[in-house]
Design a protein around this motif. Structure first.
Motif, PDB file in Angstrom:
ATOM      1  N   VAL A 217       0.857  -1.189   0.000  1.00 29.81           N
ATOM      2  CA  VAL A 217       0.000   0.000   0.000  1.00 29.81           C
ATOM      3  C   VAL A 217       0.890   1.236   0.000  1.00 29.81           C
ATOM      4  CG1 VAL A 217      -1.788   1.287   1.227  1.00 29.81           C
ATOM      5  CG2 VAL A 217      -1.847  -1.218   1.200  1.00 29.81           C
ATOM      6  N   TYR A 218       0.628   2.135  -0.954  1.00 31.52           N
ATOM      7  CA  TYR A 218       1.425   3.348  -1.103  1.00 31.52           C
ATOM      8  C   TYR A 218       0.553   4.585  -0.920  1.00 31.52           C
ATOM      9  CZ  TYR A 218       4.814   0.253  -3.428  1.00 31.52           C
ATOM     10  OH  TYR A 218       5.693  -0.762  -3.724  1.00 31.52           O
ATOM     11  N   ALA A 219       1.069   5.544  -0.175  1.00 32.23           N
ATOM     12  CA  ALA A 219       0.399   6.828  -0.037  1.00 32.23           C
ATOM     13  C   ALA A 219       0.721   7.713  -1.231  1.00 32.23           C
ATOM     14  CB  ALA A 219       0.833   7.521   1.255  1.00 32.23           C
ATOM     15  N   VAL A 220      -0.262   8.539  -1.609  1.00 36.80           N
ATOM     16  CA  VAL A 220      -0.056   9.576  -2.614  1.00 36.80           C
ATOM     17  C   VAL A 220      -0.367  10.906  -1.944  1.00 36.80           C
ATOM     18  CG1 VAL A 220      -0.661  10.430  -4.900  1.00 36.80           C
ATOM     19  CG2 VAL A 220      -0.814   7.975  -4.411  1.00 36.80           C
ATOM     20  N   GLU A 221       0.550  11.866  -2.068  1.00 32.87           N
ATOM     21  CA  GLU A 221       0.431  13.124  -1.338  1.00 32.87           C
ATOM     22  C   GLU A 221       0.655  14.320  -2.255  1.00 32.87           C
ATOM     23  OE1 GLU A 221       3.605  13.386   1.543  1.00 32.87           O
ATOM     24  OE2 GLU A 221       5.137  13.591  -0.027  1.00 32.87           O
ATOM     25  N   PRO A 222       0.151  15.499  -1.850  1.00 28.32           N
ATOM     26  CA  PRO A 222       0.504  16.728  -2.557  1.00 28.32           C
ATOM     27  C   PRO A 222       1.880  17.227  -2.141  1.00 28.32           C
ATOM     28  CG  PRO A 222      -1.022  17.211  -0.782  1.00 28.32           C
ATOM     29  CD  PRO A 222      -0.836  15.723  -0.788  1.00 28.32           C
ATOM     30  N   VAL A 223       2.443  18.091  -2.940  1.00 35.25           N
ATOM     31  CA  VAL A 223       3.745  18.682  -2.634  1.00 35.25           C
ATOM     32  C   VAL A 223       3.669  19.424  -1.292  1.00 35.25           C
ATOM     33  CG1 VAL A 223       5.433  20.411  -3.351  1.00 35.25           C
ATOM     34  CG2 VAL A 223       4.369  18.908  -5.061  1.00 35.25           C
TER      35      VAL A 223
ATOM     36  N   ARG B  50       9.381  11.277   4.647  1.00 36.11           N
ATOM     37  CA  ARG B  50      10.396  11.599   5.660  1.00 36.11           C
ATOM     38  C   ARG B  50       9.918  11.171   7.046  1.00 36.11           C
ATOM     39  NH1 ARG B  50      11.900  16.643   8.500  1.00 36.11           N
ATOM     40  NH2 ARG B  50       9.970  17.522   7.702  1.00 36.11           N
ATOM     41  N   CYS B  51       8.632  11.375   7.334  1.00 42.01           N
ATOM     42  CA  CYS B  51       8.084  10.999   8.635  1.00 42.01           C
ATOM     43  C   CYS B  51       8.006   9.486   8.793  1.00 42.01           C
ATOM     44  CB  CYS B  51       6.695  11.624   8.815  1.00 42.01           C
ATOM     45  SG  CYS B  51       6.688  13.431   8.804  1.00 42.01           S
ATOM     46  N   LEU B  52       7.648   8.785   7.717  1.00 39.89           N
ATOM     47  CA  LEU B  52       7.556   7.324   7.791  1.00 39.89           C
ATOM     48  C   LEU B  52       8.932   6.698   7.976  1.00 39.89           C
ATOM     49  CD1 LEU B  52       4.911   6.472   5.016  1.00 39.89           C
ATOM     50  CD2 LEU B  52       4.590   6.568   7.492  1.00 39.89           C
ATOM     51  N   GLU B  53       9.913   7.233   7.303  1.00 42.98           N
ATOM     52  CA  GLU B  53      11.271   6.697   7.434  1.00 42.98           C
ATOM     53  C   GLU B  53      11.811   6.925   8.839  1.00 42.98           C
ATOM     54  OE1 GLU B  53      12.708   7.170   2.762  1.00 42.98           O
ATOM     55  OE2 GLU B  53      13.208   8.723   4.241  1.00 42.98           O
TER      56      GLU B  53
ATOM     57  N   HIS C  65      -2.664  11.871  14.708  1.00 47.44           N
ATOM     58  CA  HIS C  65      -1.890  11.188  15.751  1.00 47.44           C
ATOM     59  C   HIS C  65      -2.274   9.715  15.880  1.00 47.44           C
ATOM     60  CE1 HIS C  65       0.145  14.702  17.584  1.00 47.44           C
ATOM     61  NE2 HIS C  65      -0.916  15.370  17.159  1.00 47.44           N
ATOM     62  N   LEU C  66      -3.546   9.395  15.768  1.00 50.87           N
ATOM     63  CA  LEU C  66      -3.972   7.996  15.905  1.00 50.87           C
ATOM     64  C   LEU C  66      -3.703   7.202  14.631  1.00 50.87           C
ATOM     65  CD1 LEU C  66      -7.391   8.360  17.813  1.00 50.87           C
ATOM     66  CD2 LEU C  66      -5.071   8.144  18.744  1.00 50.87           C
ATOM     67  N   ALA C  67      -3.823   7.859  13.489  1.00 50.28           N
ATOM     68  CA  ALA C  67      -3.609   7.161  12.220  1.00 50.28           C
ATOM     69  C   ALA C  67      -2.134   6.870  11.965  1.00 50.28           C
ATOM     70  CB  ALA C  67      -4.186   7.987  11.069  1.00 50.28           C
ATOM     71  N   PHE C  68      -1.258   7.753  12.406  1.00 49.58           N
ATOM     72  CA  PHE C  68       0.156   7.659  12.029  1.00 49.58           C
ATOM     73  C   PHE C  68       0.829   6.345  12.452  1.00 49.58           C
ATOM     74  CE2 PHE C  68       4.715   8.662  12.611  1.00 49.58           C
ATOM     75  CZ  PHE C  68       5.033   8.940  11.286  1.00 49.58           C
ATOM     76  N   PRO C  69       0.662   5.873  13.699  1.00 47.91           N
ATOM     77  CA  PRO C  69       1.324   4.605  14.057  1.00 47.91           C
ATOM     78  C   PRO C  69       0.843   3.420  13.219  1.00 47.91           C
ATOM     79  CG  PRO C  69       0.623   5.789  16.023  1.00 47.91           C
ATOM     80  CD  PRO C  69      -0.015   6.482  14.859  1.00 47.91           C
ATOM     81  N   ILE C  70      -0.424   3.414  12.853  1.00 41.16           N
ATOM     82  CA  ILE C  70      -0.947   2.334  12.004  1.00 41.16           C
ATOM     83  C   ILE C  70      -0.305   2.404  10.633  1.00 41.16           C
ATOM     84  CG2 ILE C  70      -3.029   1.363  10.961  1.00 41.16           C
ATOM     85  CD1 ILE C  70      -4.614   2.532  13.320  1.00 41.16           C
ATOM     86  N   ILE C  71      -0.203   3.614  10.094  1.00 45.94           N
ATOM     87  CA  ILE C  71       0.424   3.810   8.793  1.00 45.94           C
ATOM     88  C   ILE C  71       1.889   3.381   8.835  1.00 45.94           C
ATOM     89  CG2 ILE C  71       1.134   5.586   7.139  1.00 45.94           C
ATOM     90  CD1 ILE C  71      -1.473   7.094   7.966  1.00 45.94           C
TER      91      ILE C  71
ATOM     92  N   ASN D   2       3.811   1.032   2.982  1.00 47.81           N
ATOM     93  CA  ASN D   2       5.160   1.129   2.420  1.00 47.81           C
ATOM     94  C   ASN D   2       5.710   2.527   2.670  1.00 47.81           C
ATOM     95  OD1 ASN D   2       7.329   1.460   0.266  1.00 47.81           O
ATOM     96  ND2 ASN D   2       6.724  -0.663  -0.086  1.00 47.81           N
ATOM     97  N   THR D   3       6.983   2.611   3.016  1.00 45.78           N
ATOM     98  CA  THR D   3       7.570   3.914   3.338  1.00 45.78           C
ATOM     99  C   THR D   3       7.764   4.797   2.106  1.00 45.78           C
ATOM    100  OG1 THR D   3       9.790   2.953   3.216  1.00 45.78           O
ATOM    101  CG2 THR D   3       8.763   3.088   5.393  1.00 45.78           C
TER     102      THR D   3
END
Length: 330
Positions: free
Chosen positions: A203-209, A215-218, A245-251, A256-257
């Motif tokens: 699973v890959y995140a897609v984000e805006p610029v 950087r946060c996941l790594e 805050h609650l979603a981040f640890p699950i992510i 995938n980083t």
């Protein structure tokens, strides 16, 4: 595999809880888009969901559970750029619960009109994350209504996980799924569900610029400023810079980083491709996912033959299509 606050059983329970109030959205395909991508793409059509976005899943699960846990509930309140607001208003309407939604000034009229059509009270705030939170908290204190956060709510995350439940039921051998990401509730729900059902599927995140999620996941740390800011992006549903805050640890555990960062022009290209080749009206956030699946995923997972794409919403103001109107700064 370690336990998380949202488990597959929670997602399955959410699916049963909300099934009579939402659509099982179709999975669309396009041969011409597959040719461009060099692989098979499977588009989960959440733009055809109730309220025009995936948000109805999490909102219904959370609001229905609020009523189950508190039969005398005074109602619900939320803050959102529009899609989650519509979803909470719809869920509250299904149960006859009072509802107030706080949206930033500048939210597209099509979304504001939809919120009001579900019987909710609309309150505007300044277009900053701090103003949204403070205004929502003030309404909750004055009315006694329960706050339903768009991503920092485990019941919402479980509801969003039903997207992956349906997608993998129809296409069980996916190699990857790309997920447009704002506050991270959908990404968390889709990631945990996918890895519990099909752990080989990435699973890959897609984000805006400007989001800088990779950087946060790594680092496995929320490195965003506090309070976070809004991003200047054509995707009004992806303005929030920080993941919850609650979603981040699950992510961190299940996603995938590698993150795909997409510019406004690339989002628009994804929108136009979907309009032209698939005859589907989608938001810029959905266009981000389309662009990543067609143009970017091969750089990271070149052997991926089957890729899921979440078309997360279709609430487009047709009077302000981004390729015919100047992009507004927020």
């Amino acid at each position: 595999m370690s336990s998380t606050p949202v488990e597959l059983r929670d997602v399955r329970a959410a699916a049963l809880r909300i099934q009579h109030f939402l659509h099982t959205t179709p999975v669309l395909t396009s041969h011409s888009v597959d040719v461009l991508a060099g692989r098979q793409l499977f588009f989960k059509a959440e733009h055809l969901q109730k309220t025009g976005s995936f948000k109805a899943r999490g909102a219904c699960n959370a609001v229905f559970l609020e009523k189950e846990r508190n039969p005398d509930s005074a109602g619900v309140v939320t803050h959102s750029s529009g899609n989650h607001a519509q979803a909470v208003a719809y869920a509250a309407m299904c149960l006859g619960l009072p509802c107030t939604v706080v949206v930033p000034k500048g939210t597209p009229k099509v979304k504001c009109d939809a919120i009001c059509s579900y019987g909710a009270e609309l309150v505007f705030c300044n277009p900053t994350p701090v103003s949204r939170v403070k205004t929502c908290a003030s309404v909750a204190e004055e009315t006694g209504r329960t706050i339903i956060h768009s991503s920092d709510n485990y019941d919402v995350i479980a509801g969003q996980g039903t997207i992956a439940l349906e997608l993998l039921n129809e296409v069980p051998d996916l190699d990857a799924i790309v997920v447009p990401t704002s506050g991270g509730g959908m990404l968390a729900g889709v990631s945990v569900t996918t890895q519990k059902i099909q752990p080989k599927c990435q699973v890959y995140a897609v984000e805006p610029v400007g989001k800088n999620l990779q950087r946060c996941l790594e680092a496995k740390q929320r490195l965003w400023s506090d309070p976070p800011t809004f991003l200047n992006t054509v995707a009004d549903s992806m303005r929030l810079q920080a993941v919850g805050h609650l979603a981040f640890p699950i992510i961190c555990e299940y996603t995938n980083t590698r993150v795909f960062t997409v510019t406004d022009d690339q989002m628009i290209e994804g929108m136009k491709l979907t309009f032209e080749r698939m005859k589907q009206v989608i938001e810029a956030a959905s266009g981000a996912g389309v662009y990543a699946a067609v143009k970017l995923i091969g750089e990271v997972q070149p052997k991926a033959r089957k890729v899921g794409v979440i078309l997360c919403g279709g609430n487009v103001d047709l009077d302000k299509l981004p390729w015919v109107m100047p992009i507004t700064s927020y």
